[in-house]
Scaffold this motif. Structure first.
Motif, PDB file in Angstrom:
ATOM      1  N   ARG A  99      35.582 -14.611  23.426  1.00 55.50           N
ATOM      2  CA  ARG A  99      35.875 -15.989  23.821  1.00 55.50           C
ATOM      3  C   ARG A  99      37.314 -16.358  23.502  1.00 55.50           C
ATOM      4  O   ARG A  99      37.774 -16.147  22.383  1.00 55.50           O
ATOM      5  CB  ARG A  99      34.956 -16.955  23.085  1.00 55.50           C
ATOM      6  N   GLU A 100      37.907 -17.014  24.486  1.00 57.56           N
ATOM      7  CA  GLU A 100      39.292 -17.448  24.319  1.00 57.56           C
ATOM      8  C   GLU A 100      39.413 -18.402  23.127  1.00 57.56           C
ATOM      9  O   GLU A 100      40.354 -18.318  22.341  1.00 57.56           O
ATOM     10  CB  GLU A 100      39.725 -18.127  25.619  1.00 57.56           C
ATOM     11  N   GLU A 101      38.441 -19.290  22.973  1.00 52.66           N
ATOM     12  CA  GLU A 101      38.508 -20.264  21.863  1.00 52.66           C
ATOM     13  C   GLU A 101      38.506 -19.538  20.514  1.00 52.66           C
ATOM     14  O   GLU A 101      39.187 -19.957  19.578  1.00 52.66           O
ATOM     15  CB  GLU A 101      37.354 -21.262  21.943  1.00 52.66           C
ATOM     16  N   ASN A 102      37.778 -18.416  20.420  1.00 48.32           N
ATOM     17  CA  ASN A 102      37.768 -17.654  19.161  1.00 48.32           C
ATOM     18  C   ASN A 102      39.119 -16.984  18.934  1.00 48.32           C
ATOM     19  O   ASN A 102      39.651 -16.985  17.817  1.00 48.32           O
ATOM     20  CB  ASN A 102      36.694 -16.566  19.184  1.00 48.32           C
ATOM     21  N   ARG A 103      39.659 -16.425  20.005  1.00 44.56           N
ATOM     22  CA  ARG A 103      40.949 -15.730  19.863  1.00 44.56           C
ATOM     23  C   ARG A 103      42.020 -16.722  19.423  1.00 44.56           C
ATOM     24  O   ARG A 103      42.888 -16.398  18.625  1.00 44.56           O
ATOM     25  CB  ARG A 103      41.345 -15.032  21.172  1.00 44.56           C
ATOM     26  N   ARG A 104      41.908 -17.948  19.941  1.00 49.76           N
ATOM     27  CA  ARG A 104      42.899 -18.958  19.554  1.00 49.76           C
ATOM     28  C   ARG A 104      42.749 -19.293  18.064  1.00 49.76           C
ATOM     29  O   ARG A 104      43.736 -19.411  17.331  1.00 49.76           O
ATOM     30  CB  ARG A 104      42.739 -20.210  20.423  1.00 49.76           C
ATOM     31  N   ILE A 105      41.535 -19.419  17.597  1.00 48.96           N
ATOM     32  CA  ILE A 105      41.306 -19.714  16.174  1.00 48.96           C
ATOM     33  C   ILE A 105      41.910 -18.609  15.313  1.00 48.96           C
ATOM     34  O   ILE A 105      42.610 -18.875  14.330  1.00 48.96           O
ATOM     35  CB  ILE A 105      39.792 -19.869  15.877  1.00 48.96           C
ATOM     36  N   THR A 109      44.963 -19.623  12.750  1.00 47.44           N
ATOM     37  CA  THR A 109      44.573 -19.919  11.360  1.00 47.44           C
ATOM     38  C   THR A 109      44.732 -18.731  10.408  1.00 47.44           C
ATOM     39  O   THR A 109      44.341 -18.839   9.260  1.00 47.44           O
ATOM     40  CB  THR A 109      43.110 -20.419  11.293  1.00 47.44           C
ATOM     41  N   GLY A 110      45.293 -17.633  10.892  1.00 46.47           N
ATOM     42  CA  GLY A 110      45.453 -16.503   9.973  1.00 46.47           C
ATOM     43  C   GLY A 110      46.147 -15.337  10.627  1.00 46.47           C
ATOM     44  O   GLY A 110      46.773 -15.468  11.677  1.00 46.47           O
ATOM     45  N   LYS A 111      46.011 -14.192   9.970  1.00 42.83           N
ATOM     46  CA  LYS A 111      46.605 -12.974  10.499  1.00 42.83           C
ATOM     47  C   LYS A 111      45.457 -12.010  10.811  1.00 42.83           C
ATOM     48  O   LYS A 111      44.542 -11.842  10.002  1.00 42.83           O
ATOM     49  CB  LYS A 111      47.523 -12.383   9.434  1.00 42.83           C
ATOM     50  N   THR A 112      45.544 -11.363  11.982  1.00 46.08           N
ATOM     51  CA  THR A 112      44.422 -10.531  12.420  1.00 46.08           C
ATOM     52  C   THR A 112      44.817  -9.072  12.557  1.00 46.08           C
ATOM     53  O   THR A 112      45.865  -8.750  13.142  1.00 46.08           O
ATOM     54  CB  THR A 112      43.884 -11.055  13.781  1.00 46.08           C
ATOM     55  N   PHE A 113      43.968  -8.204  12.020  1.00 42.22           N
ATOM     56  CA  PHE A 113      44.157  -6.766  12.185  1.00 42.22           C
ATOM     57  C   PHE A 113      43.015  -6.220  13.037  1.00 42.22           C
ATOM     58  O   PHE A 113      41.850  -6.580  12.836  1.00 42.22           O
ATOM     59  CB  PHE A 113      44.171  -6.053  10.831  1.00 42.22           C
ATOM     60  N   TYR A 114      43.398  -5.367  13.963  1.00 43.46           N
ATOM     61  CA  TYR A 114      42.406  -4.726  14.846  1.00 43.46           C
ATOM     62  C   TYR A 114      42.184  -3.294  14.353  1.00 43.46           C
ATOM     63  O   TYR A 114      43.089  -2.459  14.410  1.00 43.46           O
ATOM     64  CB  TYR A 114      42.929  -4.765  16.287  1.00 43.46           C
ATOM     65  N   GLN A 150      41.121  -4.236  25.879  1.00 49.64           N
ATOM     66  CA  GLN A 150      42.356  -5.026  26.004  1.00 49.64           C
ATOM     67  C   GLN A 150      42.299  -6.277  25.125  1.00 49.64           C
ATOM     68  O   GLN A 150      43.308  -6.717  24.582  1.00 49.64           O
ATOM     69  CB  GLN A 150      42.588  -5.442  27.462  1.00 49.64           C
ATOM     70  N   LEU A 151      41.101  -6.823  25.007  1.00 53.72           N
ATOM     71  CA  LEU A 151      40.969  -8.041  24.197  1.00 53.72           C
ATOM     72  C   LEU A 151      41.259  -7.745  22.726  1.00 53.72           C
ATOM     73  O   LEU A 151      41.891  -8.530  22.031  1.00 53.72           O
ATOM     74  CB  LEU A 151      39.555  -8.622  24.340  1.00 53.72           C
ATOM     75  N   TYR A 152      40.801  -6.576  22.259  1.00 55.65           N
ATOM     76  CA  TYR A 152      41.104  -6.207  20.874  1.00 55.65           C
ATOM     77  C   TYR A 152      42.610  -6.073  20.692  1.00 55.65           C
ATOM     78  O   TYR A 152      43.181  -6.569  19.725  1.00 55.65           O
ATOM     79  CB  TYR A 152      40.434  -4.881  20.500  1.00 55.65           C
ATOM     80  N   LEU A 153      43.229  -5.393  21.661  1.00 52.96           N
ATOM     81  CA  LEU A 153      44.663  -5.143  21.544  1.00 52.96           C
ATOM     82  C   LEU A 153      45.459  -6.436  21.462  1.00 52.96           C
ATOM     83  O   LEU A 153      46.432  -6.527  20.718  1.00 52.96           O
ATOM     84  CB  LEU A 153      45.162  -4.321  22.737  1.00 52.96           C
ATOM     85  N   LYS A 154      45.013  -7.430  22.239  1.00 56.99           N
ATOM     86  CA  LYS A 154      45.819  -8.652  22.196  1.00 56.99           C
ATOM     87  C   LYS A 154      45.403  -9.607  21.082  1.00 56.99           C
ATOM     88  O   LYS A 154      46.024 -10.636  20.889  1.00 56.99           O
ATOM     89  CB  LYS A 154      45.858  -9.348  23.559  1.00 56.99           C
ATOM     90  N   SER A 155      44.376  -9.232  20.328  1.00 57.53           N
ATOM     91  CA  SER A 155      43.918 -10.136  19.271  1.00 57.53           C
ATOM     92  C   SER A 155      44.521  -9.845  17.907  1.00 57.53           C
ATOM     93  O   SER A 155      44.525 -10.715  17.037  1.00 57.53           O
ATOM     94  CB  SER A 155      42.397 -10.072  19.141  1.00 57.53           C
TER      95      SER A 155
END
Ligand code: S3P
Length: 177
Positions: A99-105, A109-114, A150-155
């Motif tokens: 979900r786009e709303e989750n990716r925005r959060i 609100t933090g730093k994300t590692f995939y 692709q979603l993981y990569l951009k998250s």
């Protein structure tokens, strides 16, 4: 009298929320728990928090209410967790990036590692795990992987985990902070 200043190891997260994303079986929970222990931070597993609040297991939610209800719960619990005071380490379920709303959060609100894992290795680790409703069918598992890569990569910042131990992954994350 000399005194040694207390070292606050949670400073190593630079007072941030740190999110871990990645496919099922990528080691998010193991790594997250270890990272939190190493830095003395709170550790939250999004799925466990969903189960606690819903009063039933992920498997039951999928079976009785369907995936869409699970995704609604996932988004609302992520929203709550994202207001938690940092430093905190959050291990997210594999589908949080959908979900786009989750990716925005995650981004705001933090730093994300995939944590990247080869899907074949992931399948070996989680196939037919009864707690994972989306790991019951091999073809579906690989289809989901394709749809999400692709979603993981951009998250988040990608970390290739296949040849690393959880300890090495934690070290890499700490270096990248
Ligand atoms: C899911 C992954 C699971 C859990 C749910 C759905 C997914 O978490 O959130 O079964 O859509 O990839 P893990 O990634 O911890 O297995």
């Amino acid at each position: 009298m000399s005194s040694t200043p207390a070292v606050d190891s949670s400073d190593r997260l630079n007072n941030r929320r740190l999110y871990l994303v990645g496919f099922m079986g990528s080691g998010k929970s193991t790594v997250g728990r270890l990272l939190a222990a190493e830095t003395g931070c709170e550790f939250i597993e999004l799925d466990a928090e969903i189960e606690r609040r819903a009063g039933c297991s992920i498997r039951q939610i999928f079976a009785e209410q369907g995936e869409e209800t699970f995704r609604e719960l996932e988004s609302s619990v992520l929203k709550i967790i994202s207001r938690r005071p940092p430093p905190v380490v959050v291990s997210c379920g594999g589908g949080v990036v959908l979900r786009e709303e989750n990716r925005r959060i995650l981004q705001e609100t933090g730093k994300t590692f995939y944590l990247h894992v080869d899907p074949q290795i992931a399948w070996q680790r989680v196939s037919n795990d009864e707690k994972r409703p989306l790991a019951q069918d091999e073809q579906q598992f690989f289809r989901i992987w394709d749809a999400r890569r692709q979603l993981y990569l951009k998250s988040g910042i990608k970390l290739a985990t296949d040849r690393l131990s959880p300890e090495q992954i934690v070290d890499n994350i700490l270096q990248l902070l």
